[in-house]
Design an enzyme around this catalytic site. Sequence first.
Site, mmCIF file in Angstrom:
data_model
loop_
_atom_site.group_PDB
_atom_site.id
_atom_site.type_symbol
_atom_site.label_atom_id
_atom_site.label_comp_id
_atom_site.label_asym_id
_atom_site.label_seq_id
_atom_site.Cartn_x
_atom_site.Cartn_y
_atom_site.Cartn_z
ATOM 1 N N ASP A 1 0.688 -1.036 0.137
ATOM 2 C CA ASP A 1 -0.389 0.122 -0.159
ATOM 3 C C ASP A 1 0.371 1.133 0.147
ATOM 4 O O ASP A 1 2.120 1.269 0.825
ATOM 5 C CB ASP A 1 -0.897 0.039 1.277
ATOM 6 C CG ASP A 1 -2.282 -1.211 1.255
ATOM 7 O OD1 ASP A 1 -1.906 -1.601 -0.121
ATOM 8 O OD2 ASP A 1 -2.504 -1.195 2.265
ATOM 9 N N TYR B 1 7.577 -8.501 7.862
ATOM 10 C CA TYR B 1 6.519 -7.282 8.096
ATOM 11 C C TYR B 1 7.132 -7.185 9.293
ATOM 12 O O TYR B 1 6.504 -8.218 10.447
ATOM 13 C CB TYR B 1 5.431 -7.374 7.919
ATOM 14 C CG TYR B 1 4.626 -8.056 6.566
ATOM 15 C CD1 TYR B 1 4.114 -7.194 5.774
ATOM 16 C CD2 TYR B 1 4.695 -9.168 6.388
ATOM 17 C CE1 TYR B 1 3.966 -7.499 4.608
ATOM 18 C CE2 TYR B 1 3.674 -9.342 5.355
ATOM 19 C CZ TYR B 1 3.405 -8.335 4.128
ATOM 20 O OH TYR B 1 2.832 -8.685 3.306
#
Length: 542
Positions: A360, A430
């Site tokens: 994103d 992540y």
Amino acid sequence: MSNEVESAQVSDAMEVAQLSSLAAVDSHAGSCEAEMPSRLLNDAVRSLPYHVVKDLLSIGVCSRCVLRILGTEDHIYCHSSFSQSMLCSVLEEVTGFKSECDFQFCSVCLGVLQLIYRDDKETLVKMESPNDMALVIAELVKKEGHQIDGFSLEVSIPQFILENESSLLSGMKKRYESEPWLQERLLSKCVSVKDVLKFAITKPLETLLDTKASASSFRIRLAYTHKMAFGNSVERNQGFKRRKIGTENGLQNVNDESVVANKDCSDYPTNETIAVTGRSSLKVPIDKVSEPCHLVYLCYRTHIYLCGRYLKYSRNVSQTRWIIDEERMGEASVEEIIGSNILPMCRGDNYKFHAAGREDIDVRMLGSGRPFLLEIQNARQVPSEETVKEIESKINGLENKLVGVKNLQVVGSQGWTLMREGEAEKQKQYCALVWISRPLEDEDVCSISLLNDMQILQKTPIRVLHRRSPLERKKIIYWMKIERIAESSQYFLLHLCTQAGTYIKEFVHGDFGRTQPSIGSILGCRAEILQLDVTDVKMDSE
């Protein structure tokens, strides 16, 4: 993609083989200059059946087509120094026949082997020899600034030419079937129009460009079209299936027996049938040509690819250019920053950006970076290793520090294939900044770290339902680890490794129960994700 690349490589190799199979002409090159070209032509023409030569000349077949259709030994008519007028003079001198008909354009090749055509300005162009055409092509290559170490020559001609030739060969077979030369010459030695033209201009092109014809990524294409081709092709093919043309010794034999056998000339409707009257009566259903082909010269390089990994340091940079209602989203894009710096160095026309997944706009890409592939269209220069290093340093040295690259290199098209194959199998790591509605306990840290290879079920997130299908996806969380933040009981860093395609934001907050389980449901409290970074993308091929 890999099949297309393999087919292109096979096609290139076949073209090189076709040119090599005509290499016998080269052995005459020196002797042509030393022993006079007319002597070689005279010897070749004397071996031909004179009455057939006369018949062909009488119906408007050009000299080169006469010689190739009758299978002249060693394909001497392909030599680049022979002009159309020279070939015509030798034929007329040896056979003692001069055509009374005024045929400006060959009724078979439509002027292709006469080196007559109309250019993009509709100007009628007449060239004396293949050397002249090679010179035009070489000047175009240099004008466009291509740096080359080889070239692949391609020629495309209207299907109408093949149909004309098939009709002619069918008529000849019917007329001369009792003559012994027919089987020896007509059905075995005729070289296609494309191959004759390609070989005639290849040698002078190699000299002018100072490089060899090969299975190269740089293509020179001669695209011939004709206004008669479409209409007549429709008429002539009614009721007939197209047959694949066979090959022999790497050369396209347009007169393969499967094409011309048992085909009655009267089956073909025509506007004006050309026929030789008198003793020979060679009747062939081909139209008298009033216009030559239209020719366009094209010089281009097939796509080149640069691959590497990119890093995105900003939370206001999209992966690709993002415009909504004519308003840019974010201050820049990874695609534009990388592409705009590489394209000028390759001097290409355009570029396409491909990546192994995407993040994103508000997610940073850190660690080892995300694999990407940049496809450069019609590059006039293939960058050297040194140039690639300069490009990498330039991007990494930009003042705004929005994007970086590493491991940049030029690769073949297989790089695209490997990246796509690995995309579905990759693992991603992540680091997320998480807030929970209660203080974090030691038991929470321990319980989260024990959850390995946990399967979750995710429905398409609400935030992307407007552009994604409403599906349920099973994904795997391989491992997780919590890192406490000093002097904060409700904030922590969540490190995790997941299967490709996992929606991390929804895995943290649960998306109103659409992701099960989630960090919120595991800890039994409300959980929100505040920031997210991708720290590693592991490809299956690594």
